[in-house]
Scaffold this motif. Structure first.
Motif, PDB file in Angstrom:
ATOM      1  N   MET A  11       0.816  -1.186   0.000  1.00 15.83           N
ATOM      2  CA  MET A  11       0.000   0.000   0.000  1.00 15.83           C
ATOM      3  C   MET A  11       0.864   1.256   0.000  1.00 15.83           C
ATOM      4  N   ILE A  12       1.904   1.249   0.792  1.00 13.80           N
ATOM      5  CA  ILE A  12       2.748   2.427   0.921  1.00 13.80           C
ATOM      6  C   ILE A  12       3.449   2.726  -0.399  1.00 13.80           C
ATOM      7  N   ASP A  13       3.958   1.701  -1.067  1.00 11.27           N
ATOM      8  CA  ASP A  13       4.620   1.913  -2.350  1.00 11.27           C
ATOM      9  C   ASP A  13       3.670   2.531  -3.366  1.00 11.27           C
ATOM     10  N   PHE A  14       2.444   2.044  -3.409  1.00 14.61           N
ATOM     11  CA  PHE A  14       1.457   2.574  -4.342  1.00 14.61           C
ATOM     12  C   PHE A  14       1.111   4.020  -4.003  1.00 14.61           C
ATOM     13  N   ALA A  15       1.012   4.323  -2.728  1.00 15.43           N
ATOM     14  CA  ALA A  15       0.694   5.688  -2.309  1.00 15.43           C
ATOM     15  C   ALA A  15       1.838   6.647  -2.659  1.00 15.43           C
ATOM     16  N   LEU A  16       3.057   6.237  -2.398  1.00 16.73           N
ATOM     17  CA  LEU A  16       4.201   7.081  -2.731  1.00 16.73           C
ATOM     18  C   LEU A  16       4.303   7.315  -4.233  1.00 16.73           C
ATOM     19  N   LEU A  17       4.038   6.276  -5.003  1.00 21.38           N
ATOM     20  CA  LEU A  17       4.061   6.407  -6.458  1.00 21.38           C
ATOM     21  C   LEU A  17       2.988   7.380  -6.940  1.00 21.38           C
ATOM     22  N   ALA A  18       1.797   7.297  -6.365  1.00 19.20           N
ATOM     23  CA  ALA A  18       0.717   8.210  -6.746  1.00 19.20           C
ATOM     24  C   ALA A  18       1.053   9.647  -6.361  1.00 19.20           C
ATOM     25  N   GLU A  19       1.709   9.829  -5.241  1.00 18.51           N
ATOM     26  CA  GLU A  19       2.109  11.181  -4.839  1.00 18.51           C
ATOM     27  C   GLU A  19       3.139  11.758  -5.797  1.00 18.51           C
TER      28      GLU A  19
ATOM     29  N   ILE B 240      -6.630  -7.239   9.878  1.00 19.07           N
ATOM     30  CA  ILE B 240      -7.293  -6.051  10.420  1.00 19.07           C
ATOM     31  C   ILE B 240      -6.276  -4.938  10.659  1.00 19.07           C
ATOM     32  N   LEU B 241      -5.144  -5.288  11.258  1.00 16.71           N
ATOM     33  CA  LEU B 241      -4.121  -4.285  11.516  1.00 16.71           C
ATOM     34  C   LEU B 241      -3.563  -3.704  10.218  1.00 16.71           C
ATOM     35  N   THR B 242      -3.356  -4.537   9.223  1.00 17.93           N
ATOM     36  CA  THR B 242      -2.832  -4.055   7.950  1.00 17.93           C
ATOM     37  C   THR B 242      -3.793  -3.102   7.280  1.00 17.93           C
ATOM     38  N   LEU B 243      -5.050  -3.466   7.219  1.00 21.02           N
ATOM     39  CA  LEU B 243      -6.015  -2.657   6.478  1.00 21.02           C
ATOM     40  C   LEU B 243      -6.390  -1.363   7.195  1.00 21.02           C
ATOM     41  N   TYR B 244      -6.333  -1.347   8.508  1.00 22.36           N
ATOM     42  CA  TYR B 244      -6.766  -0.158   9.241  1.00 22.36           C
ATOM     43  C   TYR B 244      -5.613   0.716   9.721  1.00 22.36           C
ATOM     44  N   THR B 245      -4.537   0.119  10.190  1.00 23.35           N
ATOM     45  CA  THR B 245      -3.485   0.948  10.779  1.00 23.35           C
ATOM     46  C   THR B 245      -2.483   1.475   9.765  1.00 23.35           C
ATOM     47  N   THR B 246      -2.243   0.762   8.691  1.00 22.47           N
ATOM     48  CA  THR B 246      -1.262   1.223   7.706  1.00 22.47           C
ATOM     49  C   THR B 246      -1.619   2.591   7.135  1.00 22.47           C
ATOM     50  N   PRO B 247      -2.855   2.819   6.670  1.00 24.68           N
ATOM     51  CA  PRO B 247      -3.174   4.167   6.167  1.00 24.68           C
ATOM     52  C   PRO B 247      -3.092   5.245   7.242  1.00 24.68           C
ATOM     53  N   VAL B 248      -3.506   4.923   8.446  1.00 23.58           N
ATOM     54  CA  VAL B 248      -3.474   5.912   9.532  1.00 23.58           C
ATOM     55  C   VAL B 248      -2.032   6.296   9.856  1.00 23.58           C
ATOM     56  N   ILE B 249      -1.164   5.324   9.989  1.00 27.41           N
ATOM     57  CA  ILE B 249       0.241   5.604  10.296  1.00 27.41           C
ATOM     58  C   ILE B 249       0.897   6.366   9.144  1.00 27.41           C
ATOM     59  N   TYR B 250       0.546   6.014   7.915  1.00 31.04           N
ATOM     60  CA  TYR B 250       1.080   6.726   6.755  1.00 31.04           C
ATOM     61  C   TYR B 250       0.708   8.201   6.815  1.00 31.04           C
ATOM     62  N   LEU B 251      -0.538   8.492   7.110  1.00 31.58           N
ATOM     63  CA  LEU B 251      -0.980   9.889   7.176  1.00 31.58           C
ATOM     64  C   LEU B 251      -0.339  10.640   8.346  1.00 31.58           C
TER      65      LEU B 251
ATOM     66  N   CYS C  32      -5.211   2.028  -1.077  1.00 33.02           N
ATOM     67  CA  CYS C  32      -6.037   1.070  -0.337  1.00 33.02           C
ATOM     68  C   CYS C  32      -7.032   0.391  -1.265  1.00 33.02           C
ATOM     69  N   LEU C  33      -7.627   1.161  -2.162  1.00 33.05           N
ATOM     70  CA  LEU C  33      -8.570   0.569  -3.108  1.00 33.05           C
ATOM     71  C   LEU C  33      -7.882  -0.407  -4.054  1.00 33.05           C
ATOM     72  N   LEU C  34      -6.675  -0.063  -4.503  1.00 35.74           N
ATOM     73  CA  LEU C  34      -5.955  -0.929  -5.436  1.00 35.74           C
ATOM     74  C   LEU C  34      -5.424  -2.194  -4.769  1.00 35.74           C
ATOM     75  N   ARG C  35      -4.993  -2.106  -3.541  1.00 30.57           N
ATOM     76  CA  ARG C  35      -4.332  -3.230  -2.876  1.00 30.57           C
ATOM     77  C   ARG C  35      -5.254  -4.075  -1.999  1.00 30.57           C
ATOM     78  N   PHE C  36      -6.499  -3.650  -1.797  1.00 32.00           N
ATOM     79  CA  PHE C  36      -7.401  -4.388  -0.916  1.00 32.00           C
ATOM     80  C   PHE C  36      -7.603  -5.827  -1.386  1.00 32.00           C
ATOM     81  N   ARG C  37      -7.938  -6.006  -2.642  1.00 33.38           N
ATOM     82  CA  ARG C  37      -8.222  -7.354  -3.156  1.00 33.38           C
ATOM     83  C   ARG C  37      -7.009  -8.280  -3.074  1.00 33.38           C
ATOM     84  N   PRO C  38      -5.807  -7.870  -3.540  1.00 34.16           N
ATOM     85  CA  PRO C  38      -4.656  -8.785  -3.406  1.00 34.16           C
ATOM     86  C   PRO C  38      -4.305  -9.122  -1.955  1.00 34.16           C
ATOM     87  N   ILE C  39      -4.408  -8.142  -1.056  1.00 31.35           N
ATOM     88  CA  ILE C  39      -4.109  -8.405   0.352  1.00 31.35           C
ATOM     89  C   ILE C  39      -5.130  -9.391   0.917  1.00 31.35           C
TER      90      ILE C  39
END
Length: 109
Positions: free
Chosen positions: A1-9, A72-83, A24-31
């Motif tokens: 998720m982080i790599d995709f977010a950095l690339l989009a930025e 649960i931790l991956t899907l919820y905490t990763t975006p929060v910590i990133y922000l 998150c939308l792009l990586r949800f299904r593979p995760i």
């Protein structure tokens, strides 16, 4: 998720909130697919009956529980910590003024 977010930025010029949302939308299904494959592999251990199953059942339950918790931790905490880390980066980069942070819709202080 982080790599995709950095690339989009970097390539699309998105702010951090938009970038992590798209990631998150792009990586949800593979995760989710990866976790479900491992979870379904652990179900025979957790639900099995027969000779020696009383020794394997705790392992299956621990694996299944760990996968669910990590999902649960991956899907919820990763975006929060990133922000949070991005807002800290902006605060320290701008010298504590927070002009860039306020431009992105964050709070100063």
């Amino acid at each position: 998720m982080i790599d995709f977010a950095l690339l989009a930025e970097r390539t699309e010029g998105k702010n951090s909130a938009e970038a992590i949302f798209e990631a998150c939308l792009l990586r949800f299904r593979p995760i989710l697919m990866t976790t479900m494959a491992a979870l379904f592999g652990a179900l025979p251990l957790a639900l099995g009956h027969g000779t020696g199953s009383e020794l394997r059942r705790p392992l299956g339950i621990a694996v299944a529980g760990g996968l669910i918790l990590s999902q649960i931790l991956t899907l919820y905490t990763t975006p929060v910590i990133y922000l949070i880390l991005d807002r800290l980066r902006l605060r320290f980069r701008s010298g504590g003024g927070g002009a860039e942070l306020a431009a992105q819709g964050g709070t100063i202080g």
